[in-house]
Structures are given as C-alpha cells and as structure tokens.
Design a protein around this motif. Sequence first.
Motif, PDB file in Angstrom:
ATOM      1  N   THR A  53       0.829  -1.206   0.000  1.00  0.00           N
ATOM      2  CA  THR A  53       0.000   0.000   0.000  1.00  0.00           C
ATOM      3  C   THR A  53       0.864   1.257   0.000  1.00  0.00           C
ATOM      4  O   THR A  53       1.804   1.372   0.779  1.00  0.00           O
ATOM      5  CB  THR A  53      -0.919   0.019   1.232  1.00  0.00           C
ATOM      6  N   THR A  54       0.527   2.206  -0.869  1.00  0.00           N
ATOM      7  CA  THR A  54       1.248   3.476  -0.920  1.00  0.00           C
ATOM      8  C   THR A  54       0.662   4.441   0.111  1.00  0.00           C
ATOM      9  O   THR A  54      -0.345   4.157   0.754  1.00  0.00           O
ATOM     10  CB  THR A  54       1.135   4.116  -2.319  1.00  0.00           C
ATOM     11  N   SER A  55       1.269   5.608   0.225  1.00  0.00           N
ATOM     12  CA  SER A  55       0.816   6.600   1.204  1.00  0.00           C
ATOM     13  C   SER A  55      -0.588   7.115   0.907  1.00  0.00           C
ATOM     14  O   SER A  55      -1.288   7.570   1.811  1.00  0.00           O
ATOM     15  CB  SER A  55       1.788   7.785   1.241  1.00  0.00           C
ATOM     16  N   CYS A  56      -1.020   7.056  -0.369  1.00  0.00           N
ATOM     17  CA  CYS A  56      -2.361   7.542  -0.695  1.00  0.00           C
ATOM     18  C   CYS A  56      -3.386   6.422  -0.660  1.00  0.00           C
ATOM     19  O   CYS A  56      -4.560   6.636  -0.938  1.00  0.00           O
ATOM     20  CB  CYS A  56      -2.374   8.230  -2.062  1.00  0.00           C
ATOM     21  N   GLY A  57      -2.944   5.208  -0.310  1.00  0.00           N
ATOM     22  CA  GLY A  57      -3.885   4.112  -0.168  1.00  0.00           C
ATOM     23  C   GLY A  57      -3.966   3.182  -1.358  1.00  0.00           C
ATOM     24  O   GLY A  57      -4.581   2.121  -1.285  1.00  0.00           O
ATOM     25  N   GLU A  58      -3.351   3.557  -2.473  1.00  0.00           N
ATOM     26  CA  GLU A  58      -3.345   2.678  -3.634  1.00  0.00           C
ATOM     27  C   GLU A  58      -2.390   1.508  -3.409  1.00  0.00           C
ATOM     28  O   GLU A  58      -1.504   1.561  -2.562  1.00  0.00           O
ATOM     29  CB  GLU A  58      -2.886   3.441  -4.882  1.00  0.00           C
ATOM     30  N   ILE A  59      -2.570   0.463  -4.189  1.00  0.00           N
ATOM     31  CA  ILE A  59      -1.623  -0.638  -4.180  1.00  0.00           C
ATOM     32  C   ILE A  59      -0.521  -0.304  -5.172  1.00  0.00           C
ATOM     33  O   ILE A  59      -0.789  -0.031  -6.345  1.00  0.00           O
ATOM     34  CB  ILE A  59      -2.306  -1.969  -4.568  1.00  0.00           C
ATOM     35  N   TYR A  60       0.717  -0.304  -4.706  1.00  0.00           N
ATOM     36  CA  TYR A  60       1.828   0.090  -5.566  1.00  0.00           C
ATOM     37  C   TYR A  60       2.056  -0.907  -6.698  1.00  0.00           C
ATOM     38  O   TYR A  60       2.163  -2.116  -6.470  1.00  0.00           O
ATOM     39  CB  TYR A  60       3.106   0.226  -4.742  1.00  0.00           C
ATOM     40  N   ASP A  61       2.112  -0.385  -7.905  1.00  0.00           N
ATOM     41  CA  ASP A  61       2.364  -1.189  -9.101  1.00  0.00           C
ATOM     42  C   ASP A  61       3.606  -0.626  -9.773  1.00  0.00           C
ATOM     43  O   ASP A  61       3.560   0.460 -10.352  1.00  0.00           O
ATOM     44  CB  ASP A  61       1.160  -1.123 -10.049  1.00  0.00           C
TER      45      ASP A  61
END
Length: 249
Positions: free
Chosen positions: A83-91
């Motif tokens: 999970t990234t800092s903005c809540g997305e899953i890092y791709d």
Amino acid sequence: MAYPWRRIRLPTLLLRLLAILLLALSLAGCAGKATIPRPTGREPATLRPYTVKGVTYVPLHSAAGYREEGVASWYGPGFHGHTTSCGEIYDQYKLTCAHKLLPMHTMVRVTNLENGRSLVLRVNDRGPFVAGRIIDLSQAGARELGVHARGTAKVRVEVEGTVPGAGPQGELPGPFYVQVGAFANMGNAERLLTKLRAAGYAGSRIASKEIDGVWLNQVHAGIFPTTAAAEEARLRLGTRFSGAFVIAQ
C-alpha cells in the motif's frame, strides 16, 4: 411470619435484571452490525505534517508553480503490491512516483538532465527519505527515463501545466471515487452499494470489468469533487474497508 418487603422489592429487582439483560442483548446486536463511516470535513492525512527518521515534513496544499532539480532514484520489487501513502496498491509497472511534499495525484514532468529524456508521472506515495534525493520513480518510470540501470540520475521536476477548473488551493478537479470493494458476485456488490448510499455516499456506483480473466464488480464510493475530498474519504472509509483507494472518473 410474613415478610412484606419481599413482595415489594423482589419484582423490582427482577425488572432491573431484565432491563440489564435486554440492554446487553441490544449492545451485542449492534456490535455485530457493519457500519460505514459517514462524510466529515476533516483535512486529509496526506496533507498533514509527518515525521520520518527524526525529520518533519510539511506537505504542500498546492502544486501550482512547483519546480526543483536534484537526484532521482527508483523503487520497485520490494514495494510492489504494498500500500502506498495515498492508499493505492503500488504497481511498479505504472508511471507513478513518490515525493515528500507534493499533493497526492499531482502530475509532474520529470526530465533526466543527463540524457534529455522526459516523462509525466503521477505522485501517489511519499519519499524518498534518503539525503540528497528529491523523487523516487516507479520501475517503469525509471526505465523510460534511463535511470533504471544506474539507479540514480540528476533530474528536473516540474508540475505538468495547469489544470482547467482547479480550485483555489490548486486542487485537481473531479469527479473522483474511492474503491472499497470488488466482487465476482453482483449481489454482494449491490448490497454494499446500498449500504454506502444509506451512509450518505449518494453518488456511489458499481463498475464492472474483466481483470486478468476474471469478471469483477467494483464498488466505488462517491462522488468527490477534488482529490483532497476523495483522499479524506479514503482515509475515513479505510477504517472499514482495508485497501480502499482513490480513482478518477
């Protein structure tokens, strides 16, 4: 010998015990219900000051006119799927980047000053927290810019143009949604949609699409006019839906 006080106090005691029992059952029933946090007006956490390794950073509320030069690095395999800092899953295969101060979802043009290559990426994470570095590129971005093999490069970072309709704080215009779930079963998606609308997210929707050969019904909470509003909602909804993330229209 008669004890009249018993005829008076015993029923009263029984009534009190019954009331306590009913209250306990009521609370137990409420604890088992799934509740969805309602909208509030609090500031998004990604715009609040934060501290890493003893250094405090104060994120910018506006990206307007931002420009800097410095060293870029990249990150990939060890963070892919997290999970990234903005809540997305890092791709690591998407054109994104991490920045310590710029608002989430800001579009920036990164130019490799060593080979002239230029590319637009979207900020969706915080970092890098290594002295002397100003931006962390995704693996895809690093390959496009010719940074992947060397690991670092001198770059220029600047906000990509202006955004028509941006708010007074430089916010990107919407609409935006927060994805809170994805179901193969449409019935499950519809039940969650009903709960979201009942909780105050009147613009919520279901978007169905095929992903890696599987047909999924994605549930989007919304609608939010700016990235800041969507990010605030993501943080709020994230307490109920793990992995919630912001998406654009």
